[in-house]
Scaffold this active site. Structure first.
Site, PDB file in Angstrom:
ATOM      1  N   LEU A  69      29.870 -46.320  51.411  1.00 21.24           N
ATOM      2  CA  LEU A  69      31.190 -46.576  50.835  1.00 21.24           C
ATOM      3  C   LEU A  69      32.064 -45.340  50.998  1.00 21.24           C
ATOM      4  O   LEU A  69      31.616 -44.218  50.752  1.00 21.24           O
ATOM      5  CB  LEU A  69      31.083 -46.919  49.343  1.00 21.24           C
ATOM      6  CG  LEU A  69      30.304 -48.174  48.950  1.00 21.24           C
ATOM      7  CD1 LEU A  69      30.312 -48.331  47.429  1.00 21.24           C
ATOM      8  CD2 LEU A  69      30.886 -49.420  49.612  1.00 21.24           C
ATOM      9  N   ASP A 166      15.876 -27.716  40.343  1.00 19.74           N
ATOM     10  CA  ASP A 166      16.130 -29.072  40.829  1.00 19.74           C
ATOM     11  C   ASP A 166      15.211 -30.077  40.138  1.00 19.74           C
ATOM     12  O   ASP A 166      15.640 -31.130  39.652  1.00 19.74           O
ATOM     13  CB  ASP A 166      15.888 -29.149  42.338  1.00 19.74           C
ATOM     14  CG  ASP A 166      17.016 -28.559  43.159  1.00 19.74           C
ATOM     15  OD1 ASP A 166      18.135 -28.431  42.643  1.00 19.74           O
ATOM     16  OD2 ASP A 166      16.779 -28.226  44.336  1.00 19.74           O
TER      17      ASP A 166
END
Length: 358
Positions: A69, A166
């Site tokens: 998108l 992370d």
């Protein structure tokens, strides 16, 4: 049927923390829709490759679908709006302010779907002095104080082998989302999570940052029990240039090894304070371990009551019998650490870029 079957996740994140979070949900049956730009998640291009995919990307995105998108276009915005309206969880990992500029911040998304759980993942959070400071894992570890104790005997910090910030953010985000989904069953309302890698890593330091937390000096690795100042929690080079670790400080382990080495007179040193008091014992063990190969020491200590391990490389580690016995590798995939009794697992397909419709 996984524990999260029926839950739909829209994931706009890339690289590691967000994809790891949504992977754990996909592995438990959630429908995870990975929304990517035309160029795809950069992890797709990170080698090495197997079966036509980056092994890194495959291990963090298997079992998901991929839609491409353009969120700056009206068509892209309309497609994302539709996904939001029929989803349970929304994950994004952009810099603070990006989602507001695109028109999909928490307030806008909540207006579209009041039941949605919205999770933002960033280095330092959505507000605060460091909110807009660019950083990946190692920089976060450095600013959190963690890198200063990831050092060698000379005190020089080393590049960390594991992206702890992370991973901490991914795990913390998962826990928060699951809490919010449980809470939604009671309130009918979604919620917002501001997950910072920095915030997520700090609780992992409780066992080493005590002095600083109490208003004292920063911990020094060479004087810390679990950071290199204790003889029986340390790394030792062997005669063949490899290494073994002693990984348990209980006095019973010291008694077992030092007796077998003919030096029971050194047992008392293992109970001394970490740092200079244990230096003679560390020196003895360094000299001793250099007299045999790693595998010879492995054989010797396997017969004793000692918490130890040979330091293995990844090829050696993954070839260990317990990896196969516990089904931890399937092809090129690492099995999920969360597996329930009687639950079969097989890696889902790796999504092709834009291979699915929104």
């Amino acid at each position: 049927m996984g524990k999260l079957s029926g839950i739909r996740v829209v994931d706009l994140s890339q690289f590691l923390p967000g994809p790891m979070l949504s992977l754990m949900m996909a592995d438990q049956g959630a429908e995870v829709i990975k929304v990517e730009p035309a160029a795809g998640d950069p992890a797709r291009s990170q080698g090495p490759f197997a079966d036509g995919h980056s092994i890194w990307f495959a291990n963090l995105n298997r079992g998901k679908t991929s839609v491409v998108l353009d969120l700056k276009s009206e068509a892209g915005k309309a497609a994302l709006t539709e996904l939001i309206q029929r989803s349970d969880v929304f994950i994004e990992g952009f810099r603070p302010g990006v989602m507001a500029r695109l028109g999909f911040d928490w307030e806008a998304v909540r207006a579209l779907n009041p039941r949605i759980v919205y999770c933002s993942i960033s280095a330092f959070g959505q507000q605060g002095t460091l909110a807009h400071h660019p950083a990946h894992d190692m920089a976060v570890q450095a600013l959190a104080g963690v890198l200063c104790v990831n050092d060698g005997p000379d005190g020089t910090p080393a590049v960390p082998g594991v992206p702890a910030a992370d991973v901490a953010a991914g795990l913390t985000g998962l826990a928060g989302i699951l809490m919010a989904l449980i809470g939604r069953e009671q309130t009918g309302q979604g919620d917002y999570l501001d997950i910072a890698m920095f915030d997520s890593l700090l609780p992992w330091t409780a066992h080493i940052a005590g002095s600083a937390l109490a208003g004292g000096p920063s911990p020094n690795s060479s004087n810390q029990r679990s950071l290199g100042g204790a003889a029986f929690y340390n790394v030792y080079e062997t005669a063949d240039g490899r290494h073994v670790v002693l990984g348990g400080r209980e006095i019973k382990f010291a008694r077992s090894l030092l007796t077998a080495l003919g030096r029971p007179d050194l047992i008392a040193l293992a109970e001394a304070d970490a740092g200079p008091a244990q230096a003679p014992l560390i020196a003895f063990l360094r000299e001793t371990f250099r007299t045999r190969s790693r595998d010879a020491w492995d054989g010797f200590m396997s017969e004793l009551d000692v918490a130890y391990a040979p330091v293995l490389d990844f090829v050696e580690a993954l070839a260990q019998p317990n990896v196969a016995e516990r089904g931890l590798i399937r092809g090129h995939h690492i099995a999920p650490a969360i597996r329930f009794a009687g639950q079969a697992w097989a890696p889902g397909p790796v999504p092709e870029l834009g291979g699915d419709r929104a």
